[in-house]
Design an enzyme around this catalytic site. Structure first.
Site, PDB file in Angstrom:
ATOM      1  N   ASP A  10       0.845  -1.206   0.000  1.00  0.00           N
ATOM      2  CA  ASP A  10       0.000   0.000   0.000  1.00  0.00           C
ATOM      3  C   ASP A  10       0.879   1.255   0.000  1.00  0.00           C
ATOM      4  O   ASP A  10       0.869   2.023   0.951  1.00  0.00           O
ATOM      5  CB  ASP A  10      -0.963  -0.018   1.208  1.00  0.00           C
ATOM      6  CG  ASP A  10      -0.252  -0.048   2.567  1.00  0.00           C
ATOM      7  OD1 ASP A  10       0.947  -0.418   2.615  1.00  0.00           O
ATOM      8  OD2 ASP A  10      -0.882   0.322   3.574  1.00  0.00           O
ATOM      9  N   ASP A  14       7.474   3.667   3.085  1.00  0.00           N
ATOM     10  CA  ASP A  14       8.338   2.509   3.341  1.00  0.00           C
ATOM     11  C   ASP A  14       8.023   1.363   2.379  1.00  0.00           C
ATOM     12  O   ASP A  14       8.919   0.593   2.005  1.00  0.00           O
ATOM     13  CB  ASP A  14       8.278   2.062   4.811  1.00  0.00           C
ATOM     14  CG  ASP A  14       6.885   1.782   5.302  1.00  0.00           C
ATOM     15  OD1 ASP A  14       5.913   2.395   4.812  1.00  0.00           O
ATOM     16  OD2 ASP A  14       6.743   0.927   6.199  1.00  0.00           O
ATOM     17  N   ASP A  15       6.770   1.278   1.904  1.00  0.00           N
ATOM     18  CA  ASP A  15       6.463   0.296   0.841  1.00  0.00           C
ATOM     19  C   ASP A  15       7.286   0.608  -0.415  1.00  0.00           C
ATOM     20  O   ASP A  15       7.764  -0.304  -1.098  1.00  0.00           O
ATOM     21  CB  ASP A  15       4.980   0.361   0.455  1.00  0.00           C
ATOM     22  CG  ASP A  15       4.044   0.077   1.601  1.00  0.00           C
ATOM     23  OD1 ASP A  15       3.591  -1.066   1.733  1.00  0.00           O
ATOM     24  OD2 ASP A  15       3.771   1.012   2.380  1.00  0.00           O
ATOM     25  N   ASN A  39      -2.605   2.574   3.725  1.00  0.00           N
ATOM     26  CA  ASN A  39      -2.063   3.905   4.028  1.00  0.00           C
ATOM     27  C   ASN A  39      -2.897   5.002   3.367  1.00  0.00           C
ATOM     28  O   ASN A  39      -3.065   6.086   3.916  1.00  0.00           O
ATOM     29  CB  ASN A  39      -0.616   4.014   3.533  1.00  0.00           C
ATOM     30  CG  ASN A  39       0.346   3.230   4.402  1.00  0.00           C
ATOM     31  OD1 ASN A  39       0.138   3.113   5.606  1.00  0.00           O
ATOM     32  ND2 ASN A  39       1.392   2.693   3.802  1.00  0.00           N
ATOM     33  N   THR A 125       2.914  -6.100   2.810  1.00  0.00           N
ATOM     34  CA  THR A 125       3.383  -4.960   3.610  1.00  0.00           C
ATOM     35  C   THR A 125       2.266  -3.938   3.827  1.00  0.00           C
ATOM     36  O   THR A 125       2.521  -2.766   4.090  1.00  0.00           O
ATOM     37  CB  THR A 125       4.601  -4.284   2.950  1.00  0.00           C
ATOM     38  OG1 THR A 125       4.203  -3.770   1.665  1.00  0.00           O
ATOM     39  CG2 THR A 125       5.761  -5.236   2.772  1.00  0.00           C
ATOM     40  N   ASN A 159       1.379   0.735  17.112  1.00  0.00           N
ATOM     41  CA  ASN A 159       1.559   2.135  16.706  1.00  0.00           C
ATOM     42  C   ASN A 159       0.218   2.864  16.581  1.00  0.00           C
ATOM     43  O   ASN A 159       0.113   4.008  16.990  1.00  0.00           O
ATOM     44  CB  ASN A 159       2.442   2.277  15.449  1.00  0.00           C
ATOM     45  CG  ASN A 159       1.955   1.474  14.257  1.00  0.00           C
ATOM     46  OD1 ASN A 159       0.892   0.867  14.275  1.00  0.00           O
ATOM     47  ND2 ASN A 159       2.740   1.477  13.197  1.00  0.00           N
ATOM     48  N   GLU A 165      -0.707  -2.766  15.721  1.00  0.00           N
ATOM     49  CA  GLU A 165       0.038  -2.169  14.608  1.00  0.00           C
ATOM     50  C   GLU A 165      -0.939  -1.912  13.454  1.00  0.00           C
ATOM     51  O   GLU A 165      -1.890  -2.677  13.251  1.00  0.00           O
ATOM     52  CB  GLU A 165       1.159  -3.140  14.206  1.00  0.00           C
ATOM     53  CG  GLU A 165       2.023  -2.702  13.037  1.00  0.00           C
ATOM     54  CD  GLU A 165       1.385  -2.977  11.691  1.00  0.00           C
ATOM     55  OE1 GLU A 165       1.661  -2.218  10.743  1.00  0.00           O
ATOM     56  OE2 GLU A 165       0.593  -3.951  11.600  1.00  0.00           O
ATOM     57  N   PHE A 166      -0.678  -0.902  12.637  1.00  0.00           N
ATOM     58  CA  PHE A 166      -1.609  -0.434  11.605  1.00  0.00           C
ATOM     59  C   PHE A 166      -2.079  -1.540  10.647  1.00  0.00           C
ATOM     60  O   PHE A 166      -3.282  -1.674  10.399  1.00  0.00           O
ATOM     61  CB  PHE A 166      -0.946   0.698  10.801  1.00  0.00           C
ATOM     62  CG  PHE A 166      -1.802   1.232   9.680  1.00  0.00           C
ATOM     63  CD1 PHE A 166      -2.698   2.265   9.896  1.00  0.00           C
ATOM     64  CD2 PHE A 166      -1.708   0.695   8.397  1.00  0.00           C
ATOM     65  CE1 PHE A 166      -3.491   2.757   8.857  1.00  0.00           C
ATOM     66  CE2 PHE A 166      -2.496   1.178   7.357  1.00  0.00           C
ATOM     67  CZ  PHE A 166      -3.391   2.207   7.587  1.00  0.00           C
ATOM     68  N   ASN A 167      -1.168  -2.308  10.061  1.00  0.00           N
ATOM     69  CA  ASN A 167      -1.574  -3.268   9.023  1.00  0.00           C
ATOM     70  C   ASN A 167      -2.519  -4.327   9.581  1.00  0.00           C
ATOM     71  O   ASN A 167      -3.466  -4.750   8.904  1.00  0.00           O
ATOM     72  CB  ASN A 167      -0.357  -3.961   8.391  1.00  0.00           C
ATOM     73  CG  ASN A 167       0.484  -2.995   7.566  1.00  0.00           C
ATOM     74  OD1 ASN A 167       0.038  -1.909   7.210  1.00  0.00           O
ATOM     75  ND2 ASN A 167       1.717  -3.407   7.277  1.00  0.00           N
ATOM     76  N   HIS A 240       9.788   0.274   7.929  1.00  0.00           N
ATOM     77  CA  HIS A 240       9.210  -1.029   8.253  1.00  0.00           C
ATOM     78  C   HIS A 240       9.308  -2.033   7.093  1.00  0.00           C
ATOM     79  O   HIS A 240       9.825  -3.143   7.244  1.00  0.00           O
ATOM     80  CB  HIS A 240       7.726  -0.872   8.601  1.00  0.00           C
ATOM     81  CG  HIS A 240       7.430   0.165   9.628  1.00  0.00           C
ATOM     82  ND1 HIS A 240       7.580  -0.071  10.977  1.00  0.00           N
ATOM     83  CD2 HIS A 240       6.983   1.447   9.515  1.00  0.00           C
ATOM     84  CE1 HIS A 240       7.222   1.019  11.653  1.00  0.00           C
ATOM     85  NE2 HIS A 240       6.864   1.952  10.783  1.00  0.00           N
ATOM     86  N   ASP A 241       8.698  -1.657   5.967  1.00  0.00           N
ATOM     87  CA  ASP A 241       8.416  -2.666   4.933  1.00  0.00           C
ATOM     88  C   ASP A 241       9.652  -3.299   4.287  1.00  0.00           C
ATOM     89  O   ASP A 241       9.633  -4.504   3.999  1.00  0.00           O
ATOM     90  CB  ASP A 241       7.475  -2.067   3.887  1.00  0.00           C
ATOM     91  CG  ASP A 241       6.111  -1.715   4.480  1.00  0.00           C
ATOM     92  OD1 ASP A 241       5.768  -2.283   5.540  1.00  0.00           O
ATOM     93  OD2 ASP A 241       5.398  -0.888   3.899  1.00  0.00           O
TER      94      ASP A 241
HETATM   95  C1  PIR Z   1       3.421   3.358   8.997  1.00  0.00           C
HETATM   96  C2  PIR Z   1       2.294   2.749   8.447  1.00  0.00           C
HETATM   97  C3  PIR Z   1       1.037   3.100   8.922  1.00  0.00           C
HETATM   98  C4  PIR Z   1       0.916   4.007   9.959  1.00  0.00           C
HETATM   99  C5  PIR Z   1       2.044   4.588  10.533  1.00  0.00           C
HETATM  100  N1  PIR Z   1       1.914   5.475  11.555  1.00  0.00           N
HETATM  101  C6  PIR Z   1       3.300   4.259  10.027  1.00  0.00           C
HETATM  102  C7  PIR Z   1       2.341   1.673   7.389  1.00  0.00           C
HETATM  103  C8  PIR Z   1       3.687   1.279   6.797  1.00  0.00           C
HETATM  104  O1  PIR Z   1       3.625   1.313   5.373  1.00  0.00           O
HETATM  105  C9  PIR Z   1       3.940  -0.158   7.275  1.00  0.00           C
HETATM  106  O2  PIR Z   1       3.591  -1.124   6.307  1.00  0.00           O
HETATM  107  C10 PIR Z   1       3.025  -0.354   8.437  1.00  0.00           C
HETATM  108  N2  PIR Z   1       1.852   0.438   8.029  1.00  0.00           N
HETATM  109  C11 PIR Z   1       3.593   0.036   9.784  1.00  0.00           C
HETATM  110  O3  PIR Z   1       2.606   0.045  10.750  1.00  0.00           O
HETATM  111 CA    CA Z   2       2.915  -0.579   4.120  1.00  0.00          CA
END
Ligand code: PIR
Ligand code: CA
Length: 322
Positions: A10, A14-15, A39, A125, A159, A165-167, A240-241
């Protein structure tokens, strides 16, 4: 033989770096890219995927748009970190890479079923919507993939909430499906990715490689760093990705331990939390692993190596004469 990976993403800053690393490193071969709303909206992240692929000369792999929203929940976007476009602050070329007409879920299934058993590694990712639907639509993919190496979750931290975590939090039902299928899964979560910090020293080192892909990478990291500083108070942002890609490139870059994993769906404070059971040694046949320790030096060396190769098209697969 390079390890064949399908990126489900997405983009997202970082993707996009994950795409750079995957395309620039000869130890992996990107056999397809699918997009998922996360995202930003599906339309935006798909356009970003096509534009990044164009910018880095990744013209061979099919790119298909997948699901635009989570299975059950309302979409949550990450515009605070990634901007309105999903790649805020980044100037991208008009895409010359055409979108594959198939649905992303179909591209995932077609890619795995056309390959030999054990040949394809899935690297999600973003939210796990496409992967969950692919497993339901064509259950035979589960025993055919080599591994699912996903960026998502975390053992001890979140996060978007204190523990999620978001994903995973964006589509926890999809994550639940993915974690509970018996394919080998490596969860590259926040505990690991918070070790991949783009410090000023790292950025200076990458910036020493001259060329347009470096300029793109620096603009990606620049926007993302200031967003992470303003929104999260991070001195340097975690990429991250690309950590999930790095694990596929060379598992010695990312140490991982077997442990049973599951996803919280019904919590009051904990929905979307990934739960790792470390009470006893993982049982025989445990199909899930969690990434623990990053070799940050080797990780950034791989990113730099990819940059060097992508600036000099004669050494990249994409630049080879047809
Ligand atoms: C990063 C992401 C989403 C929200 C924040 N605050 C930061 C996205 C990144 O692309 C990664 O895949 C994942 N989601 C980290 O949570
Ligand atoms: Ca991502």
């Amino acid at each position: 033989m390079p390890r064949k990976i399908l990126l489900d993403c997405d983009p997202g800053h970082d993707d996009a770096v994950a795409m750079v690393l995957a395309h620039g490193d000869p130890r992996v071969e990107v056999v397809g890219v699918t997009t998922v709303g996360g995202n930003q909206t599906l339309e935006k992240v798909t356009r970003n995927a096509l534009a990044v692929a164009t910018a880095i000369g990744m013209t061979e792999a099919p790119i298909a748009a997948g699901c635009g929203r989570p299975l059950v929940r309302t979409p949550e976007l990450a515009a605070q970190v990634h901007g309105e476009s999903g790649l805020g602050g980044v100037v991208l070329p008009e895409p010359v890479v055409a979108l594959d007409p198939r649905h992303g879920v179909q591209l995932i299934i077609d890619t795995i079923m056309a390959a030999d058993p054990g040949e394809i590694t899935l690297v999600p990712t973003g939210p796990l919507t496409n992967i969950a639907l692919a497993a339901r639509l064509e259950p035979r993919i589960v025993e055919r993939v080599r591994e699912v190496v996903l960026m998502g979750g975390g053992q001890h931290i979140g996060n978007v909430t204190p523990v999620a975590e978001f994903n995973v939090h964006t589509d926890p039902e999809a994550a639940h499906v993915v974690f509970n299928e018996p394919w080998p899964i490596t969860m590259v979560g926040l505990d690991l990715t918070h070790q991949a910090l783009a410090t000023p020293e790292v950025v200076a080192d990458l910036g020493a490689v001259p060329g347009p892909v470096t300029d793109l990478l620096l603009s990606i990291i620049g926007f993302y760093a200031s967003a992470y500083r303003d929104v999260r108070g991070f001195a340097a942002p975690p990429l991250h990705d690309p950590c999930a890609v790095a694990y596929c490139i060379d598992p010695s870059i990312v140490a991982a331990e077997p442990v049973p994993l599951d996803v919280e769906l019904g919590g009051h404070l904990t929905t979307g939390m990934t739960v790792a059971d470390f009470r006893r040694p993982a049982p025989e046949g445990c199909h899930t692993k969690v990434a623990t320790v990053l070799d940050a030096g080797a990780f950034w060396a791989a990113v730099k190596g990819a940059l060097v190769r992508l600036q000099n098209p004669s050494t990249t697969r994409a630049g080879e004469p047809r």
